[in-house]
Design a protein around this motif. Structure first.
Motif, PDB file in Angstrom:
ATOM      1  N   GLU A  65      34.158  20.527  28.173  1.00 22.40           N
ATOM      2  CA  GLU A  65      33.353  21.530  28.676  1.00 22.40           C
ATOM      3  C   GLU A  65      33.323  21.640  30.208  1.00 22.40           C
ATOM      4  N   ASP A  66      33.018  20.523  30.537  1.00 22.18           N
ATOM      5  CA  ASP A  66      32.780  20.155  31.990  1.00 22.18           C
ATOM      6  C   ASP A  66      34.019  20.606  33.070  1.00 22.18           C
ATOM      7  N   GLU A  67      35.172  20.317  32.544  1.00 20.83           N
ATOM      8  CA  GLU A  67      36.304  20.841  33.318  1.00 20.83           C
ATOM      9  C   GLU A  67      36.384  22.143  33.104  1.00 20.83           C
ATOM     10  N   VAL A  68      36.140  22.856  31.995  1.00 23.80           N
ATOM     11  CA  VAL A  68      36.282  24.328  32.002  1.00 23.80           C
ATOM     12  C   VAL A  68      35.256  24.922  32.994  1.00 23.80           C
ATOM     13  N   GLN A  69      34.121  24.397  32.930  1.00 26.10           N
ATOM     14  CA  GLN A  69      32.700  25.005  33.707  1.00 26.10           C
ATOM     15  C   GLN A  69      33.174  24.860  35.222  1.00 26.10           C
ATOM     16  N   GLU A  70      33.862  23.880  35.510  1.00 23.61           N
ATOM     17  CA  GLU A  70      34.225  23.687  36.878  1.00 23.61           C
ATOM     18  C   GLU A  70      35.373  25.006  37.322  1.00 23.61           C
ATOM     19  N   LEU A  71      36.333  24.963  36.451  1.00 23.62           N
ATOM     20  CA  LEU A  71      37.414  26.213  36.668  1.00 23.62           C
ATOM     21  C   LEU A  71      36.529  27.515  36.518  1.00 23.62           C
ATOM     22  N   LYS A  72      35.648  27.642  35.814  1.00 19.82           N
ATOM     23  CA  LYS A  72      34.656  28.904  35.688  1.00 19.82           C
ATOM     24  C   LYS A  72      34.100  29.167  36.892  1.00 19.82           C
ATOM     25  N   ASN A  73      33.474  28.086  37.425  1.00 23.71           N
ATOM     26  CA  ASN A  73      32.849  28.121  38.785  1.00 23.71           C
ATOM     27  C   ASN A  73      33.674  28.658  40.015  1.00 23.71           C
ATOM     28  N   THR A  74      34.974  28.072  39.796  1.00 25.22           N
ATOM     29  CA  THR A  74      35.717  28.135  41.067  1.00 25.22           C
ATOM     30  C   THR A  74      36.227  29.713  40.925  1.00 25.22           C
ATOM     31  N   ASN A  75      36.667  30.120  39.733  1.00 28.83           N
ATOM     32  CA  ASN A  75      37.217  31.490  39.282  1.00 28.83           C
ATOM     33  C   ASN A  75      36.094  32.552  39.582  1.00 28.83           C
ATOM     34  N   ASP A  76      34.847  32.242  39.387  1.00 32.25           N
ATOM     35  CA  ASP A  76      33.669  33.029  39.703  1.00 32.25           C
ATOM     36  C   ASP A  76      33.571  33.385  40.990  1.00 32.25           C
ATOM     37  N   VAL A  77      33.777  32.211  41.943  1.00 31.27           N
ATOM     38  CA  VAL A  77      33.717  32.355  43.277  1.00 31.27           C
ATOM     39  C   VAL A  77      35.048  33.579  43.709  1.00 31.27           C
ATOM     40  N   ARG A  78      36.274  33.111  43.280  1.00 30.19           N
ATOM     41  CA  ARG A  78      37.458  33.990  43.454  1.00 30.19           C
ATOM     42  C   ARG A  78      37.027  35.511  43.270  1.00 30.19           C
ATOM     43  N   ILE A  79      36.500  35.731  42.337  1.00 29.16           N
ATOM     44  CA  ILE A  79      36.175  37.048  41.769  1.00 29.16           C
ATOM     45  C   ILE A  79      35.234  37.825  42.590  1.00 29.16           C
ATOM     46  N   ASP A  80      34.028  37.140  43.060  1.00 30.73           N
ATOM     47  CA  ASP A  80      32.995  37.472  43.784  1.00 30.73           C
ATOM     48  C   ASP A  80      33.681  37.884  45.225  1.00 30.73           C
ATOM     49  N   GLU A  81      34.531  36.772  45.777  1.00 30.34           N
ATOM     50  CA  GLU A  81      35.408  37.259  46.923  1.00 30.34           C
ATOM     51  C   GLU A  81      36.116  38.302  47.136  1.00 30.34           C
ATOM     52  N   THR A  82      36.981  38.422  45.770  1.00 30.75           N
ATOM     53  CA  THR A  82      37.784  39.435  45.715  1.00 30.75           C
ATOM     54  C   THR A  82      37.034  40.821  45.867  1.00 30.75           C
ATOM     55  N   VAL A  83      35.840  40.940  44.964  1.00 35.20           N
ATOM     56  CA  VAL A  83      35.123  42.051  44.949  1.00 35.20           C
ATOM     57  C   VAL A  83      34.530  42.305  46.347  1.00 35.20           C
ATOM     58  N   LYS A  84      34.055  41.523  46.997  1.00 38.38           N
ATOM     59  CA  LYS A  84      33.523  41.625  48.419  1.00 38.38           C
ATOM     60  C   LYS A  84      34.764  42.394  49.391  1.00 38.38           C
ATOM     61  N   GLY A  85      35.706  41.824  49.137  1.00 38.41           N
ATOM     62  CA  GLY A  85      37.171  42.381  49.959  1.00 38.41           C
ATOM     63  C   GLY A  85      37.323  43.976  49.484  1.00 38.41           C
ATOM     64  N   LEU A  86      37.155  44.001  48.253  1.00 34.76           N
ATOM     65  CA  LEU A  86      37.531  45.465  47.702  1.00 34.76           C
ATOM     66  C   LEU A  86      36.412  46.120  48.277  1.00 34.76           C
ATOM     67  N   SER A  87      35.336  45.868  48.276  1.00 34.85           N
ATOM     68  CA  SER A  87      34.100  46.752  49.044  1.00 34.85           C
ATOM     69  C   SER A  87      34.566  46.942  50.407  1.00 34.85           C
ATOM     70  N   LYS A  88      34.953  45.983  51.196  1.00 35.25           N
ATOM     71  CA  LYS A  88      35.389  46.045  52.571  1.00 35.25           C
ATOM     72  C   LYS A  88      36.337  47.142  52.790  1.00 35.25           C
ATOM     73  N   ALA A  89      37.604  46.912  52.013  1.00 35.49           N
ATOM     74  CA  ALA A  89      38.812  47.475  52.093  1.00 35.49           C
ATOM     75  C   ALA A  89      38.188  49.251  51.948  1.00 35.49           C
ATOM     76  N   PHE A  90      37.398  49.546  50.710  1.00 28.44           N
ATOM     77  CA  PHE A  90      37.267  50.808  50.576  1.00 28.44           C
ATOM     78  C   PHE A  90      36.571  51.435  51.636  1.00 28.44           C
ATOM     79  N   GLN A  91      35.402  50.562  52.075  1.00 30.55           N
ATOM     80  CA  GLN A  91      34.620  51.192  53.323  1.00 30.55           C
ATOM     81  C   GLN A  91      35.375  51.373  54.575  1.00 30.55           C
ATOM     82  N   GLU A  92      36.331  50.552  54.847  1.00 29.40           N
ATOM     83  CA  GLU A  92      37.499  50.969  55.759  1.00 29.40           C
ATOM     84  C   GLU A  92      38.528  51.874  55.661  1.00 29.40           C
TER      85      GLU A  92
END
Length: 163
Positions: free
Chosen positions: A99-126
């Motif tokens: 579970e710890d390994e998967v939790q680590e992968l989840k945390n990494t992936n959550d950051v990726r999702i968050d950054e991608t969503v922020k990028g989308l926000s910026k792209a649409f604004q521009e």
């Protein structure tokens, strides 16, 4: 007003609940005018709209369609660096034992999702639809990985094709 990617999900939910209250079929009595059927139709539309807008990926896809730059099914990532990252994440998930390994992968992936969503926000604004399109496709991959992680946590076997 111009359609916007950035919304308050709480506000969206409140609006949705108000609309649902207004068009709930039980609010209409059966009569010759077919009001109940109309209410049912409106209720279904409200549900579909809410489901589309509350999550970043369907919202981005809807906006791209609205702005005349829809993503076609044949379009996929052609950035080799990103594809390598996706394949690596998939392999790590397949090899995960604890579970710890998967939790680590989840945390990494959550950051990726968050950054991608922020990028989308910026792209649409521009108004940068090419960038928004690329990021929406990218988000699709991260969401698939998120779903596989969820399945792992639920004790289901991981299917590589799922990603």
């Amino acid at each position: 007003s111009e359609p916007s990617f950035d919304i308050s999900v709480k506000d969206l939910r409140n609006r949705f609940l108000r609309i649902q209250q207004q068009v709930h079929p039980d609010s209409f009595t059966r009569n010759e005018n077919g009001d109940q059927a109309y209410a049912q139709q409106q209720s279904t539309l409200a549900n579909k709209a809410y489901a589309t807008l509350k999550e970043p990926l369907p919202r981005a896809n809807y906006l791209l369609e609205l702005l005349g730059a829809p993503i076609h099914e044949t379009e996929s990532l052609n950035e080799s660096e990103l594809l390598m990252e996706v394949m690596e994440a998939r392999e790590l998930l397949e090899e995960a034992q604890t579970e710890d390994e998967v939790q680590e992968l989840k945390n990494t992936n959550d950051v990726r999702i968050d950054e991608t969503v922020k990028g989308l926000s910026k792209a649409f604004q521009e108004g940068n639809l090419d960038s928004a399109k690329t990021l929406a496709i990218q988000l699709q991959y991260w969401i698939r990985i998120q779903n596989v992680i969820r399945d792992w946590a639920a004790g289901k076997p991981i299917v590589a094709d799922h990603v």
